[in-house]
Design an enzyme around this catalytic site. Structure first.
Site, mmCIF file in Angstrom:
data_model
loop_
_atom_site.group_PDB
_atom_site.id
_atom_site.type_symbol
_atom_site.label_atom_id
_atom_site.label_comp_id
_atom_site.label_asym_id
_atom_site.label_seq_id
_atom_site.Cartn_x
_atom_site.Cartn_y
_atom_site.Cartn_z
ATOM 1 N NE ARG A 72 -41.325 -58.219 -58.324
ATOM 2 C CZ ARG A 72 -41.761 -59.209 -59.102
ATOM 3 N NH1 ARG A 72 -41.225 -59.419 -60.300
ATOM 4 N NH2 ARG A 72 -42.741 -59.996 -58.698
ATOM 5 C CB VAL A 73 -43.324 -55.261 -64.665
ATOM 6 C CG1 VAL A 73 -44.676 -54.628 -64.399
ATOM 7 C CG2 VAL A 73 -42.342 -54.223 -65.129
ATOM 8 C CB SER A 74 -41.406 -60.538 -64.374
ATOM 9 O OG SER A 74 -42.096 -60.801 -63.178
ATOM 10 C CB THR A 75 -40.233 -59.109 -68.939
ATOM 11 O OG1 THR A 75 -41.577 -58.797 -69.298
ATOM 12 C CG2 THR A 75 -40.144 -60.556 -68.478
ATOM 13 C CD GLN A 99 -44.943 -58.897 -66.275
ATOM 14 O OE1 GLN A 99 -44.054 -58.520 -65.550
ATOM 15 N NE2 GLN A 99 -45.663 -59.958 -66.007
#
Length: 197
Positions: free
Chosen positions: A9-12, A15
């Site tokens: 998972r990356v927040s944006t 990223q």
């Protein structure tokens, strides 16, 4: 046959997920079994994560780089951990935290207790830090406002022809929309100037 899955998972969208991909590949997790979301970790309403959990079967393994890749909400992390380990009866391996490896700890009561305790402490610390960051941001904004710092776009200066157009508007010769158009501003800005805000 037991399968190994990975979750990233990356927040944006900007990223970079390479660090997590490399760690999962070295474990090794087959690339076709890696699921990735480019979304915030505030909740578990993530399409790829949901697909992954549906695929998990008893004895399967979920590998993640660090616990914060799973999520950021204290209660929801604990709930998802329970779903994966107790309901799905799959193992979880958190690469950055060897104590959160249910392959070793899940076989006896003490090991399960230690893993659950470590998870609760880590989740609590992560959530407390997030709340502290929010509090520091609010305090910083309040202090800046007290120093006279203005946030947002700078206000437009009232043009010289505003007053003559305002008179036309007051005499109902033009609408507020037309007055704003002639001044080259939004209707809200025109009305704010009219009311002296």
């Amino acid at each position: 046959m037991k399968k190994i899955y990975g979750y990233i998972r990356v927040s944006t969208k900007d990223q970079n997920e390479d660090r997590q991909k490399i760690a999962l590949a070295q474990f090794p997790v087959p690339s076709e079994n890696i699921f990735m979301d480019k979304l915030s970790g505030k909740d578990f309403n993530r399409p790829q994560y949901k697909r992954l959990v549906k695929k998990l079967r008893k004895g399967d393994m979920l590998v993640i780089k660090s616990i914060d890749r799973l999520g950021r909400n204290y209660e929801e992390i604990l709930n998802q951990w329970r779903i994966i380990t107790k309901e799905k009866m799959a193992d979880v391996v958190v690469l950055d935290m060897p104590l959160l490896d249910t392959r070793q700890t899940g076989r006896n009561l003490t090991g399960t207790f230690v893993a659950d305790l470590v998870l609760q402490i880590l989740s609590y610390v992560a959530q407390t830090e997030r709340e502290n960051i929010k509090q520091r941001q609010m305090e910083g904004i309040a202090a800046a406002k007290m120093r006279g710092v203005r946030f947002g776009r700078p206000r437009k200066n009232v043009p010289g022809d505003f007053y003559s157009i305002k008179l036309e508007w007051e005499d109902k010769k033009v609408s507020s929309r037309e007055a704003a158009r002639r001044l080259g501003v939004s209707q809200d800005t025109f009305l704010r100037w009219v009311h002296g805000r």
